[in-house]
Design a protein around this motif. Structure first.
Motif, PDB file in Angstrom:
ATOM      1  N   ASP A  34       0.833  -1.210   0.000  1.00 39.12           N
ATOM      2  CA  ASP A  34       0.000   0.000   0.000  1.00 39.12           C
ATOM      3  C   ASP A  34       0.867   1.260   0.000  1.00 39.12           C
ATOM      4  OD1 ASP A  34      -2.294  -1.509   0.005  1.00 39.12           O
ATOM      5  OD2 ASP A  34      -2.635  -1.323   2.171  1.00 39.12           O
ATOM      6  N   ILE A  35       1.943   1.248   0.777  1.00 35.91           N
ATOM      7  CA  ILE A  35       2.855   2.396   0.821  1.00 35.91           C
ATOM      8  C   ILE A  35       3.474   2.631  -0.544  1.00 35.91           C
ATOM      9  CG2 ILE A  35       5.051   3.226   1.769  1.00 35.91           C
ATOM     10  CD1 ILE A  35       4.222   1.781   4.402  1.00 35.91           C
ATOM     11  N   LEU A  36       3.900   1.560  -1.212  1.00 38.78           N
ATOM     12  CA  LEU A  36       4.487   1.694  -2.543  1.00 38.78           C
ATOM     13  C   LEU A  36       3.464   2.209  -3.551  1.00 38.78           C
ATOM     14  CD1 LEU A  36       6.847  -1.392  -2.828  1.00 38.78           C
ATOM     15  CD2 LEU A  36       7.453   1.000  -2.484  1.00 38.78           C
ATOM     16  N   GLU A  37       2.209   1.865  -3.367  1.00 41.06           N
ATOM     17  CA  GLU A  37       1.160   2.373  -4.255  1.00 41.06           C
ATOM     18  C   GLU A  37       1.024   3.886  -4.096  1.00 41.06           C
ATOM     19  OE1 GLU A  37      -1.388   2.870  -7.129  1.00 41.06           O
ATOM     20  OE2 GLU A  37      -0.348   0.989  -6.739  1.00 41.06           O
ATOM     21  N   TYR A  38       1.099   4.383  -2.854  1.00 36.39           N
ATOM     22  CA  TYR A  38       1.068   5.833  -2.629  1.00 36.39           C
ATOM     23  C   TYR A  38       2.269   6.501  -3.283  1.00 36.39           C
ATOM     24  CZ  TYR A  38      -2.725   5.259   0.735  1.00 36.39           C
ATOM     25  OH  TYR A  38      -3.917   4.970   1.316  1.00 36.39           O
ATOM     26  N   VAL A  39       3.418   5.879  -3.215  1.00 36.06           N
ATOM     27  CA  VAL A  39       4.618   6.439  -3.858  1.00 36.06           C
ATOM     28  C   VAL A  39       4.415   6.488  -5.370  1.00 36.06           C
ATOM     29  CG1 VAL A  39       7.080   6.067  -4.293  1.00 36.06           C
ATOM     30  CG2 VAL A  39       6.162   5.753  -1.992  1.00 36.06           C
ATOM     31  N   GLN A  41       1.626   6.891  -6.888  1.00 33.06           N
ATOM     32  CA  GLN A  41       0.730   8.022  -7.128  1.00 33.06           C
ATOM     33  C   GLN A  41       1.485   9.341  -7.086  1.00 33.06           C
ATOM     34  OE1 GLN A  41      -2.591   7.958  -4.436  1.00 33.06           O
ATOM     35  NE2 GLN A  41      -3.225   5.894  -5.048  1.00 33.06           N
ATOM     36  N   LEU A  42       2.406   9.478  -6.155  1.00 39.13           N
ATOM     37  CA  LEU A  42       3.205  10.700  -6.057  1.00 39.13           C
ATOM     38  C   LEU A  42       4.111  10.873  -7.271  1.00 39.13           C
ATOM     39  CD1 LEU A  42       4.216  10.697  -2.296  1.00 39.13           C
ATOM     40  CD2 LEU A  42       2.603  12.214  -3.435  1.00 39.13           C
ATOM     41  N   LYS A  43       4.631   9.763  -7.798  1.00 39.89           N
ATOM     42  CA  LYS A  43       5.486   9.846  -8.985  1.00 39.89           C
ATOM     43  C   LYS A  43       4.706  10.332 -10.201  1.00 39.89           C
ATOM     44  CE  LYS A  43       8.532   6.634  -9.790  1.00 39.89           C
ATOM     45  NZ  LYS A  43       9.186   5.327  -9.954  1.00 39.89           N
ATOM     46  N   ALA A  44       3.389  10.152 -10.193  1.00 40.02           N
ATOM     47  CA  ALA A  44       2.570  10.558 -11.329  1.00 40.02           C
ATOM     48  C   ALA A  44       2.282  12.063 -11.330  1.00 40.02           C
ATOM     49  CB  ALA A  44       1.249   9.785 -11.316  1.00 40.02           C
ATOM     50  N   VAL A  45       2.546  12.741 -10.216  1.00 42.45           N
ATOM     51  CA  VAL A  45       2.277  14.176 -10.118  1.00 42.45           C
ATOM     52  C   VAL A  45       3.293  14.934 -10.964  1.00 42.45           C
ATOM     53  CG1 VAL A  45       2.218  16.153  -8.541  1.00 42.45           C
ATOM     54  CG2 VAL A  45       1.269  13.959  -7.826  1.00 42.45           C
ATOM     55  N   LYS A  46       2.793  15.867 -11.774  1.00 42.30           N
ATOM     56  CA  LYS A  46       3.675  16.682 -12.621  1.00 42.30           C
ATOM     57  C   LYS A  46       4.383  17.724 -11.755  1.00 42.30           C
ATOM     58  CE  LYS A  46       2.477  14.776 -16.458  1.00 42.30           C
ATOM     59  NZ  LYS A  46       3.332  13.744 -16.975  1.00 42.30           N
ATOM     60  N   THR A  47       5.698  17.689 -11.771  1.00 41.61           N
ATOM     61  CA  THR A  47       6.483  18.637 -10.978  1.00 41.61           C
ATOM     62  C   THR A  47       7.383  19.495 -11.857  1.00 41.61           C
ATOM     63  OG1 THR A  47       8.173  16.950 -10.624  1.00 41.61           O
ATOM     64  CG2 THR A  47       6.479  17.175  -8.918  1.00 41.61           C
ATOM     65  N   ASP A  48       7.117  19.528 -13.143  1.00 40.08           N
ATOM     66  CA  ASP A  48       7.919  20.366 -14.036  1.00 40.08           C
ATOM     67  C   ASP A  48       7.765  21.827 -13.629  1.00 40.08           C
ATOM     68  OD1 ASP A  48       8.477  18.040 -15.363  1.00 40.08           O
ATOM     69  OD2 ASP A  48       6.964  18.358 -16.916  1.00 40.08           O
ATOM     70  N   GLY A  49       8.854  22.528 -13.538  1.00 39.12           N
ATOM     71  CA  GLY A  49       8.829  23.940 -13.197  1.00 39.12           C
ATOM     72  C   GLY A  49       8.690  24.229 -11.711  1.00 39.12           C
ATOM     73  N   VAL A  50       8.626  23.206 -10.901  1.00 40.06           N
ATOM     74  CA  VAL A  50       8.542  23.403  -9.460  1.00 40.06           C
ATOM     75  C   VAL A  50       9.956  23.369  -8.905  1.00 40.06           C
ATOM     76  CG1 VAL A  50       7.674  22.503  -7.274  1.00 40.06           C
ATOM     77  CG2 VAL A  50       6.277  22.327  -9.338  1.00 40.06           C
ATOM     78  N   GLU A  51      10.347  24.462  -8.246  1.00 39.68           N
ATOM     79  CA  GLU A  51      11.695  24.550  -7.714  1.00 39.68           C
ATOM     80  C   GLU A  51      11.832  23.661  -6.478  1.00 39.68           C
ATOM     81  OE1 GLU A  51      14.535  28.122  -6.178  1.00 39.68           O
ATOM     82  OE2 GLU A  51      13.145  28.529  -7.821  1.00 39.68           O
ATOM     83  N   PRO A  52      12.920  22.895  -6.365  1.00 39.13           N
ATOM     84  CA  PRO A  52      13.106  22.039  -5.192  1.00 39.13           C
ATOM     85  C   PRO A  52      13.235  22.872  -3.915  1.00 39.13           C
ATOM     86  CG  PRO A  52      14.738  21.558  -6.890  1.00 39.13           C
ATOM     87  CD  PRO A  52      14.005  22.765  -7.325  1.00 39.13           C
ATOM     88  N   THR A  53      12.644  22.388  -2.849  1.00 42.02           N
ATOM     89  CA  THR A  53      12.746  23.061  -1.560  1.00 42.02           C
ATOM     90  C   THR A  53      13.020  22.030  -0.482  1.00 42.02           C
ATOM     91  OG1 THR A  53      10.393  22.824  -1.125  1.00 42.02           O
ATOM     92  CG2 THR A  53      11.084  24.873  -2.171  1.00 42.02           C
ATOM     93  N   SER A  54      13.584  22.499   0.610  1.00 46.50           N
ATOM     94  CA  SER A  54      13.763  21.603   1.744  1.00 46.50           C
ATOM     95  C   SER A  54      12.669  21.817   2.774  1.00 46.50           C
ATOM     96  CB  SER A  54      15.135  21.825   2.389  1.00 46.50           C
ATOM     97  OG  SER A  54      15.228  23.139   2.865  1.00 46.50           O
TER      98      SER A  54
END
Length: 96
Positions: A34-39, A41-54
């Motif tokens: 189940d945890i890997l399934e959530y991961v 889902q997160l990988k499918a989110v488009k993050t182009d143009g989003v600056e990395p932050t901590s």
């Protein structure tokens, strides 16, 4: 399809020196899947143009600057101690 099978989890548990058997093995493999399934889902989110932050909020140092200030007189500190051997505070021995 399950990515984490009980057989895979049994091998990982062996490497981690964990004893997992029976129902615990089946339940944990389902939870990890189940945890890997959530991961996934997160990988499918488009993050182009989003600056990395901590951190999502801007952080700033909230500590005060170091300042040299007078400390308590030695006599006042020794007066507060439960046991004294001048000019030291005595404490119970903790190492044999």
């Amino acid at each position: 399809m399950a990515a984490i099978t009980p057989e895979i989890l049994k091998q990982v548990a062996l490497l981690a020196r964990l004893r997992l058997e029976g129902d615990a093995l089946t339940r944990l493999s389902a939870q990890l899947d189940d945890i890997l399934e959530y991961v996934r889902q997160l990988k499918a989110v488009k993050t182009d143009g989003v600056e990395p932050t901590s951190h999502v909020l801007p952080l700033s140092n909230v500590l005060r600057p170091d300042e040299s200030r007078p400390s308590l007189p030695v006599e006042a500190v020794l007066a507060l101690a439960p046991a004294v051997r001048t000019p030291f505070i005595t404490v119970p021995k903790v190492i044999e």
